[in-house]
Design an enzyme around this catalytic site. Sequence first.
Site, PDB file in Angstrom:
ATOM      1  N   TRP A  40       0.742  -1.149   0.032  1.00 24.02           N
ATOM      2  CA  TRP A  40       0.049   0.061  -0.070  1.00 24.02           C
ATOM      3  C   TRP A  40       0.877   1.205  -0.098  1.00 24.02           C
ATOM      4  CZ3 TRP A  40      -3.804  -1.826  -2.036  1.00 24.02           C
ATOM      5  CH2 TRP A  40      -4.581  -2.912  -1.565  1.00 24.02           C
ATOM      6  N   ASP A  48      -1.393   6.492   6.620  1.00 28.25           N
ATOM      7  CA  ASP A  48      -2.270   5.737   6.250  1.00 28.25           C
ATOM      8  C   ASP A  48      -2.559   4.584   7.427  1.00 28.25           C
ATOM      9  OD1 ASP A  48      -4.052   3.550   5.215  1.00 28.25           O
ATOM     10  OD2 ASP A  48      -2.844   3.053   3.579  1.00 28.25           O
ATOM     11  N   LYS A 103     -11.633  -1.955   7.005  1.00 29.51           N
ATOM     12  CA  LYS A 103     -10.896  -2.959   7.860  1.00 29.51           C
ATOM     13  C   LYS A 103     -11.298  -2.910   9.256  1.00 29.51           C
ATOM     14  CE  LYS A 103      -8.429  -3.239   3.941  1.00 29.51           C
ATOM     15  NZ  LYS A 103      -7.447  -2.683   3.548  1.00 29.51           N
TER      16      LYS A 103
HETATM   17  C1  PLP Z   1      -6.984  -2.237   2.150  1.00 31.19           C
HETATM   18  C2  PLP Z   1      -6.126  -0.949   2.269  1.00 31.19           C
HETATM   19  C3  PLP Z   1      -5.630  -0.072   1.267  1.00 31.19           C
HETATM   20  C4  PLP Z   1      -6.573  -0.024   0.197  1.00 31.19           C
HETATM   21  O1  PLP Z   1      -7.849   0.279   0.471  1.00 31.19           O
HETATM   22  P1  PLP Z   1      -9.137   0.584  -0.570  1.00 31.19           P
HETATM   23  O2  PLP Z   1     -10.241   1.082   0.177  1.00 31.19           O
HETATM   24  O3  PLP Z   1      -9.565  -0.696  -1.392  1.00 31.19           O
HETATM   25  O4  PLP Z   1      -8.407   1.550  -1.567  1.00 31.19           O
HETATM   26  C5  PLP Z   1      -4.716   0.973   1.597  1.00 31.19           C
HETATM   27  N1  PLP Z   1      -4.050   1.015   2.608  1.00 31.19           N
HETATM   28  C6  PLP Z   1      -4.228  -0.115   3.541  1.00 31.19           C
HETATM   29  C7  PLP Z   1      -3.198   0.092   4.904  1.00 31.19           C
HETATM   30  C8  PLP Z   1      -5.083  -1.047   3.415  1.00 31.19           C
HETATM   31  O5  PLP Z   1      -5.143  -1.959   4.416  1.00 31.19           O
END
Ligand code: PLP
Length: 360
Positions: A101, A171, A195
């Site tokens: 990511w 993030d 998540k």
């Molecule tokens: C799942 C995830 C993403 C991507 O998420 P989307 O909502 O599908 O764009 C980005 N960063 C992290 C840390 C993730 O776990």
Amino acid sequence: MSRVYNFSAGPAVLPEEVLREAAAEMLDYKGTGMSVMEMSHRSGAFEDILNTAEQDLRDLMEIPENYKVLFLQGGAHLQFSMIPMNLMKNRVADYIVTGQWAKRAYEEAAIFGKANKIADSSDKTFSYIPDCSDLTISPEADYVYICENNTIYGTKFHTLPNTKGKLLVSDVSSCFLSEPVDVRKYGLIYGGVQKNIGPAGMVIVIIREDLITKDTLPGTPTYMKYKIHADHGSLYNTPNSYCIYMCGKVFQWLKAMGGLSVMKQRNEEKAAILYDYLDQSRLFRGTVRKEDRSLMNVPFVTGDKEKDEKFVQAAKAAGLVNLKGHRSVGGMRASIYNAMPKAGVEALVEFMRKYEEENR
Ligand SMILES: *Cc1c(COP(=O)(O)O)cnc(C)c1O
């Protein structure tokens, strides 16, 4: 009805109490005679839902007054470009690449300016967090970017990098609300909610007010300016209203549980059950350097692809589902987010113990 223990990395398990409440309110939300899904986002009832959700999140994370909370669409991925479009004033940013990511975010930023990879853990399949106490930070950098919990690889920054005075952008998709955070240490915190918070389809951005300016990169679409969403209180266009409602319910559930320090304690207890077992197992082993282990995502392997597959199938048959690891790591991964009860982790470890005895 029978519910499984769902170890999916996302979309992921939600608190059963929240799902029951949502079900009870499905046909008639608080006497409105309609579902939240059918409701105008400009209605009083929905405004209440949105304002309460924001206030509850502020209470949980102790978000200071000078930070805005935005409920946006496009998932975490759209932030990979919104962040540089809004914050890369000098067209320079430093990225710490600790997984897929962070790598995607880094590659996206390179479209807009000079993205520097200042640290990287790809040499060992992202199984550790590099030492970030004294990195060379670019003098011109507009921000330093991290992915705080690496969902796929199961690593977590337990210490934030030393950004030497630069803005920190993080993030937190897979560790959102899993423990208390000091929001003041960040310029911008964001995460996809699917998540650890709610259903898929939304991202929450917590951004320091002074970073919200009209001064975005030339060509930035209106919809991708933080300012337009901040000025309209996340209602510039139709938001993901049902998702906001569900997230709001999860915030209330977290408050009722005792807040983020209680969640941290619970998450530490749950993770310890699994890691302690893995550390003494002769069939399974964890893949991450101990000091960098995540409390949320726990990858493990047997070391044999066929054995891994057999285990995943057997676990599934026992009601322990979505344990297959990400294709880039292989093996297994148990995501044990806030909503995974301790009993679920205990059931998994009990099953693994028995499986080990029978299949050594
Ligand atoms: C799942 C995830 C993403 C991507 O998420 P989307 O909502 O599908 O764009 C980005 N960063 C992290 C840390 C993730 O776990």
